[in-house]
Write an enzyme that holds these catalytic residues in place. Structure first.
Site, PDB file in Angstrom:
ATOM      1  N   GLU A  79       0.831  -1.208   0.000  1.00  0.00           N
ATOM      2  CA  GLU A  79       0.000   0.000   0.000  1.00  0.00           C
ATOM      3  C   GLU A  79       0.863   1.254   0.000  1.00  0.00           C
ATOM      4  O   GLU A  79       1.861   1.330   0.694  1.00  0.00           O
ATOM      5  CB  GLU A  79      -0.920   0.021   1.229  1.00  0.00           C
ATOM      6  CG  GLU A  79      -1.921  -1.120   1.265  1.00  0.00           C
ATOM      7  CD  GLU A  79      -2.971  -1.044   0.156  1.00  0.00           C
ATOM      8  OE1 GLU A  79      -3.102   0.027  -0.484  1.00  0.00           O
ATOM      9  OE2 GLU A  79      -3.657  -2.060  -0.062  1.00  0.00           O
ATOM     10  N   CYS A 141      -7.274  -2.299   8.224  1.00  0.00           N
ATOM     11  CA  CYS A 141      -5.919  -2.285   7.660  1.00  0.00           C
ATOM     12  C   CYS A 141      -5.443  -0.850   7.498  1.00  0.00           C
ATOM     13  O   CYS A 141      -4.330  -0.499   7.865  1.00  0.00           O
ATOM     14  CB  CYS A 141      -5.902  -3.029   6.325  1.00  0.00           C
ATOM     15  SG  CYS A 141      -6.290  -4.775   6.543  1.00  0.00           S
TER      16      CYS A 141
HETATM   17  N1  PCA Z   1      -8.161  -7.194   6.091  1.00  0.00           N
HETATM   18  C1  PCA Z   1      -9.051  -6.119   6.486  1.00  0.00           C
HETATM   19  C2  PCA Z   1      -9.012  -6.092   7.984  1.00  0.00           C
HETATM   20  C3  PCA Z   1      -8.352  -7.351   8.396  1.00  0.00           C
HETATM   21  C4  PCA Z   1      -7.776  -7.903   7.178  1.00  0.00           C
HETATM   22  O1  PCA Z   1      -7.024  -8.905   7.117  1.00  0.00           O
HETATM   23  C5  PCA Z   1      -8.778  -4.812   5.771  1.00  0.00           C
HETATM   24  O2  PCA Z   1      -8.347  -4.840   4.608  1.00  0.00           O
HETATM   25  O3  PCA Z   1      -9.017  -3.751   6.340  1.00  0.00           O
END
Ligand code: PCA
Length: 198
Positions: A79, A141
């Site tokens: 990200e 996340c």
């Molecule tokens: N993915 C979620 C929250 C926990 C996870 O593994 C997310 O992309 O926010």
């Protein structure tokens, strides 16, 4: 030198989260001279941030790499950015937000300080599909990446941090035939490649 590697428990009715499996398996290993401290986080808007900040204070790692499942993505996606916003489905404790800020007196966004370009290039060199993502969403996340970056900035810590979303593992695809999925072995290899770039 250590690296804090976090994953999440299962959420939104899914039976398992590949990031939990990977973090448990890499915990305690030394990769590229760095000791991996693997920790699994809850999916809870009110608890997750304080838990990861506690781990940072306890272990003082030189880097924090947080992993999350992005069910539906077919590649590893480091990200680029986290935004000061919470939205989306209820978390595992039933908390739900509708666009509220994560932190009132904080910037709108933070960029990752992980070497996301190098990570992506190295993954591709290993024939592991990867692409930088420009949105970590507005769920746990994003909140985790934002909170950790804010903590590092405000305390002027000598620490890099960021977030990497990974695709579903085969276990989840068994009950959802349309879901793109990877083997845990390949996901693990990808995370080792990522850590190798730190
Ligand atoms: N993915 C979620 C929250 C926990 C996870 O593994 C997310 O992309 O926010």
């Amino acid at each position: 030198m250590s690296i804090l590697l976090t994953g999440f428990e299962a959420f939104l009715g899914m039976t398992s989260n590949p990031t939990e499996v990977i973090v448990r398996s890499l915990d305690g290993e030394t990769i590229n001279g760095k000791k991996i401290i693997g920790k699994v986080l809850p999916v809870d808007f009110k608890k997750t941030s304080s838990i990861i900040l506690e781990h940072i204070n306890d272990y003082q790692p030189s880097a924090v790499i947080s992993l999350g499942l992005a069910a539906g993505r077919n590649r590893i996606t480091p990200e680029r950015i986290a935004i000061n916003c919470m939205d989306g489905e209820p978390d595992n404790s039933g908390n739900q937000y509708d666009g509220q800020k994560i932190l009132e007196d904080a910037p709108d966004a933070y960029f990752s300080t992980l070497p996301i370009k190098n990570m992506t290039a190295k993954l591709l060199e290993h024939n592991l599909p990867a692409k930088i993502s420009n949105t970590a969403g507005t769920y746990l996340c994003n909140q985790t990446m934002f909170t950790v970056r804010h903590h590092i900035e405000t305390n002027k810590l000598d620490m890099i941090s960021g977030f990497v979303h990974i695709p579903a593992h085969h276990e989840l695809a068994l009950s959802n035939p349309k879901l793109p999925s990877w083997s845990v072995k390949d996901l693990e290899e990808a995370v080792r490649v990522i850590i190798g770039e730190i």
